[in-house]
Design a protein around this motif. Structure first.
Motif, PDB file in Angstrom:
ATOM      1  N   ILE A 126       0.783  -1.197  -0.036  1.00  0.00           N
ATOM      2  CA  ILE A 126       0.010  -0.126  -0.053  1.00  0.00           C
ATOM      3  C   ILE A 126       0.803   1.367   0.273  1.00  0.00           C
ATOM      4  N   GLU A 129       1.219   3.965  -5.128  1.00  0.00           N
ATOM      5  CA  GLU A 129       0.355   4.565  -6.055  1.00  0.00           C
ATOM      6  C   GLU A 129      -0.245   5.679  -5.342  1.00  0.00           C
ATOM      7  N   ASP A 130      -0.659   6.752  -5.970  1.00  0.00           N
ATOM      8  CA  ASP A 130      -1.336   7.581  -5.348  1.00  0.00           C
ATOM      9  C   ASP A 130      -2.819   7.106  -4.630  1.00  0.00           C
ATOM     10  N   TRP A 131      -3.328   7.974  -3.676  1.00  0.00           N
ATOM     11  CA  TRP A 131      -4.517   7.527  -2.907  1.00  0.00           C
ATOM     12  C   TRP A 131      -5.366   8.655  -2.478  1.00  0.00           C
ATOM     13  N   ARG A 132      -6.555   8.356  -2.169  1.00  0.00           N
ATOM     14  CA  ARG A 132      -7.335   9.483  -1.592  1.00  0.00           C
ATOM     15  C   ARG A 132      -7.743   9.200  -0.028  1.00  0.00           C
ATOM     16  N   THR A 138      -6.266  13.877  -2.582  1.00  0.00           N
ATOM     17  CA  THR A 138      -5.341  12.946  -3.247  1.00  0.00           C
ATOM     18  C   THR A 138      -3.832  12.964  -2.626  1.00  0.00           C
TER      19      THR A 138
END
Length: 209
Positions: A126, A129-132, A138
């Motif tokens: 985890i 990558e980008d996540w919210r 973001t």
């Protein structure tokens, strides 16, 4: 074992080099890592004194023993031409305090060239990558941060390692079958050492090691 032998004399060495904290922060394991050097085909050492006073010089020697079969390629990133650097297949001189910057530069090439273990990244990791977040904002992932701050030319200027050498190291690490990146207190026992060690261990994460 001590109880069985009937002795109260037990000496336990406390080798706090910060590696247990790296493992706890990244993998939730509050213990120092045990690197499988013998099964590796490329050992990328960031200042670790594998031939001198590392966790297990005997293990390092066995991994490098020609009589033990095919031995791994061994690259030593170090600020000086140490005994370990002299015994390595390659010594990469680096400016003091920039091991972590070099690791991020290597990660930059691995990510940009698509040399990372994308399947393991999707299934087991985890934060690449980008996540919210919970508010819908973001949050930049590891990939975005590295591609933003790890450009080869910038890292080369900071570390003193030529850009072509950096790219070559990254491609070698990213294409090896069983690579492993290691470090020791030469990296972690300094201001910012935890960040540097995290950057180095991130290389193992990227390639699924």
């Amino acid at each position: 074992f001590a109880r069985t032998c009937g002795t109260p004399h037990l000496l336990q060495e406390d080798y706090e080099d910060g590696s247990a904290r790296v493992m706890k922060l990244t993998q939730g394991i509050d213990r120092p890592p045990a690197f499988d050097l013998e099964s590796s085909d490329l050992i990328l050492s960031f200042g670790a004194a594998l031939s001198e006073a590392w966790w297990s010089p005997a293990q390092a020697s066995q991994a490098r023993n020609p009589l033990a079969g095919k031995r791994p390629r061994f690259i030593q990133v170090d600020v000086r031409h140490s005994r370990t650097a002299a015994r390595a297949d390659e010594w990469v001189p680096v400016r003091p305090g920039t091991h972590g910057a070099l690791a991020l530069g290597i990660a930059y090439v691995i990510l940009k060239e698509g040399l990372y273990d994308s399947q393991a990244g999707r299934d087991k990791v985890i934060g690449i990558e980008d996540w919210r977040d919970e508010e819908g904002n973001t949050v930049s992932g590891f990939r975005s941060l590295v591609l933003r701050h790890g450009r080869s030319e910038d890292v080369s200027e900071r570390t003193g390692v030529p850009a072509e050498t950096l790219v070559r190291l990254a491609k070698a690490f990213g294409t090896a079958q069983r690579p492993v990146a290691v470090w020791d207190q030469a990296v972690s026992w300094r201001t910012g050492g935890l960040s540097d060690a995290l950057a180095i261990h991130a290389l193992n994460v990227l390639v699924g090691s």
